[in-house]
Design a protein around this motif. Structure first.
Motif, PDB file in Angstrom:
ATOM      1  N   GLN A  26     -20.462  -9.994  -4.526  1.00  0.00           N
ATOM      2  CA  GLN A  26     -20.845  -8.768  -3.833  1.00  0.00           C
ATOM      3  C   GLN A  26     -19.797  -7.667  -3.951  1.00  0.00           C
ATOM      4  O   GLN A  26     -20.079  -6.511  -3.642  1.00  0.00           O
ATOM      5  N   GLN A  27     -18.620  -7.988  -4.435  1.00  0.00           N
ATOM      6  CA  GLN A  27     -17.600  -6.966  -4.686  1.00  0.00           C
ATOM      7  C   GLN A  27     -17.915  -6.172  -5.947  1.00  0.00           C
ATOM      8  O   GLN A  27     -17.316  -5.129  -6.199  1.00  0.00           O
ATOM      9  N   ILE A  28     -18.862  -6.663  -6.734  1.00  0.00           N
ATOM     10  CA  ILE A  28     -19.263  -6.001  -7.974  1.00  0.00           C
ATOM     11  C   ILE A  28     -20.349  -4.981  -7.673  1.00  0.00           C
ATOM     12  O   ILE A  28     -21.327  -5.287  -6.993  1.00  0.00           O
ATOM     13  N   LYS A  29     -20.164  -3.770  -8.189  1.00  0.00           N
ATOM     14  CA  LYS A  29     -21.154  -2.715  -8.006  1.00  0.00           C
ATOM     15  C   LYS A  29     -22.491  -3.160  -8.594  1.00  0.00           C
ATOM     16  O   LYS A  29     -22.563  -3.620  -9.730  1.00  0.00           O
ATOM     17  N   GLY A  30     -23.544  -3.072  -7.791  1.00  0.00           N
ATOM     18  CA  GLY A  30     -24.873  -3.464  -8.238  1.00  0.00           C
ATOM     19  C   GLY A  30     -25.298  -4.841  -7.755  1.00  0.00           C
ATOM     20  O   GLY A  30     -26.433  -5.246  -7.956  1.00  0.00           O
ATOM     21  N   ILE A  31     -24.371  -5.576  -7.126  1.00  0.00           N
ATOM     22  CA  ILE A  31     -24.715  -6.895  -6.597  1.00  0.00           C
ATOM     23  C   ILE A  31     -24.609  -6.860  -5.078  1.00  0.00           C
ATOM     24  O   ILE A  31     -23.521  -6.704  -4.522  1.00  0.00           O
ATOM     25  N   GLY A  32     -25.755  -7.006  -4.446  1.00  0.00           N
ATOM     26  CA  GLY A  32     -25.806  -7.104  -2.996  1.00  0.00           C
ATOM     27  C   GLY A  32     -26.006  -8.553  -2.588  1.00  0.00           C
ATOM     28  O   GLY A  32     -26.003  -9.461  -3.435  1.00  0.00           O
ATOM     29  N   PRO A  33     -26.226  -8.780  -1.301  1.00  0.00           N
ATOM     30  CA  PRO A  33     -26.388 -10.157  -0.816  1.00  0.00           C
ATOM     31  C   PRO A  33     -27.538 -10.913  -1.487  1.00  0.00           C
ATOM     32  O   PRO A  33     -27.390 -12.086  -1.847  1.00  0.00           O
ATOM     33  N   ARG A  34     -28.675 -10.265  -1.688  1.00  0.00           N
ATOM     34  CA  ARG A  34     -29.833 -10.938  -2.278  1.00  0.00           C
ATOM     35  C   ARG A  34     -29.584 -11.293  -3.754  1.00  0.00           C
ATOM     36  O   ARG A  34     -29.869 -12.409  -4.193  1.00  0.00           O
ATOM     37  N   THR A  35     -29.041 -10.360  -4.512  1.00  0.00           N
ATOM     38  CA  THR A  35     -28.754 -10.619  -5.924  1.00  0.00           C
ATOM     39  C   THR A  35     -27.688 -11.706  -6.065  1.00  0.00           C
ATOM     40  O   THR A  35     -27.802 -12.573  -6.932  1.00  0.00           O
ATOM     41  N   ALA A  36     -26.676 -11.669  -5.215  1.00  0.00           N
ATOM     42  CA  ALA A  36     -25.643 -12.705  -5.247  1.00  0.00           C
ATOM     43  C   ALA A  36     -26.263 -14.079  -5.006  1.00  0.00           C
ATOM     44  O   ALA A  36     -25.935 -15.047  -5.704  1.00  0.00           O
ATOM     45  N   GLN A  37     -27.178 -14.157  -4.055  1.00  0.00           N
ATOM     46  CA  GLN A  37     -27.837 -15.426  -3.755  1.00  0.00           C
ATOM     47  C   GLN A  37     -28.685 -15.900  -4.939  1.00  0.00           C
ATOM     48  O   GLN A  37     -28.667 -17.079  -5.288  1.00  0.00           O
ATOM     49  N   LEU A  38     -29.400 -14.974  -5.578  1.00  0.00           N
ATOM     50  CA  LEU A  38     -30.201 -15.331  -6.753  1.00  0.00           C
ATOM     51  C   LEU A  38     -29.320 -15.855  -7.887  1.00  0.00           C
ATOM     52  O   LEU A  38     -29.676 -16.821  -8.571  1.00  0.00           O
ATOM     53  N   ILE A  39     -28.170 -15.221  -8.083  1.00  0.00           N
ATOM     54  CA  ILE A  39     -27.245 -15.646  -9.135  1.00  0.00           C
ATOM     55  C   ILE A  39     -26.736 -17.061  -8.844  1.00  0.00           C
ATOM     56  O   ILE A  39     -26.727 -17.922  -9.725  1.00  0.00           O
ATOM     57  N   LEU A  40     -26.340 -17.320  -7.602  1.00  0.00           N
ATOM     58  CA  LEU A  40     -25.840 -18.644  -7.248  1.00  0.00           C
ATOM     59  C   LEU A  40     -26.921 -19.712  -7.401  1.00  0.00           C
ATOM     60  O   LEU A  40     -26.652 -20.812  -7.901  1.00  0.00           O
TER      61      LEU A  40
END
Length: 100
Positions: A26-40
């Motif tokens: 989430q420290q990366i621009k463009g990655i919020g909580p939902r995208t971070a969860q999808l990536i994991l």
């Protein structure tokens, strides 16, 4: 060193896609909580990402433009955790087929 980071706003710390936590992503621009969860979830389901393009191919909602933004913000697809086929090279002139 902390002061140096504060006074160097252009400094980007690399975040490895294959080892990062949700908070680090989430420290990366463009990655919020939902995208971070999808990536994991995708990393757990399908294993390490080979590249940022592989991330875009596997995670819905991540396209070329977003990949560019994430890469500029420090996202990397570091070395995979897969072991090398053989990390021990035989010595020159040694026949490894023969038993001692």
């Amino acid at each position: 060193m902390a002061l140096w980071l504060v006074f160097c706003p252009g400094f980007v710390a690399a975040v490895d896609l294959n080892t990062a936590t949700a908070e680090q992503l989430q420290q990366i621009k463009g990655i919020g909580p939902r995208t971070a969860q999808l990536i994991l979830e995708e990393r757990q389901r399908g294993g390490d990402f080979d590249s940022l393009q592989n991330l875009a191919d596997r995670v819905k909602g991540i396209g070329p433009k977003k990949i560019g933004t994430m890469e500029q913000s420090g996202l990397t697809a570091g070395a995979s955790k897969k072991p090398a086929a053989s990390s021990v090279a035989p010595r020159p002139g040694v026949d490894i087929r023969k038993k001692p």
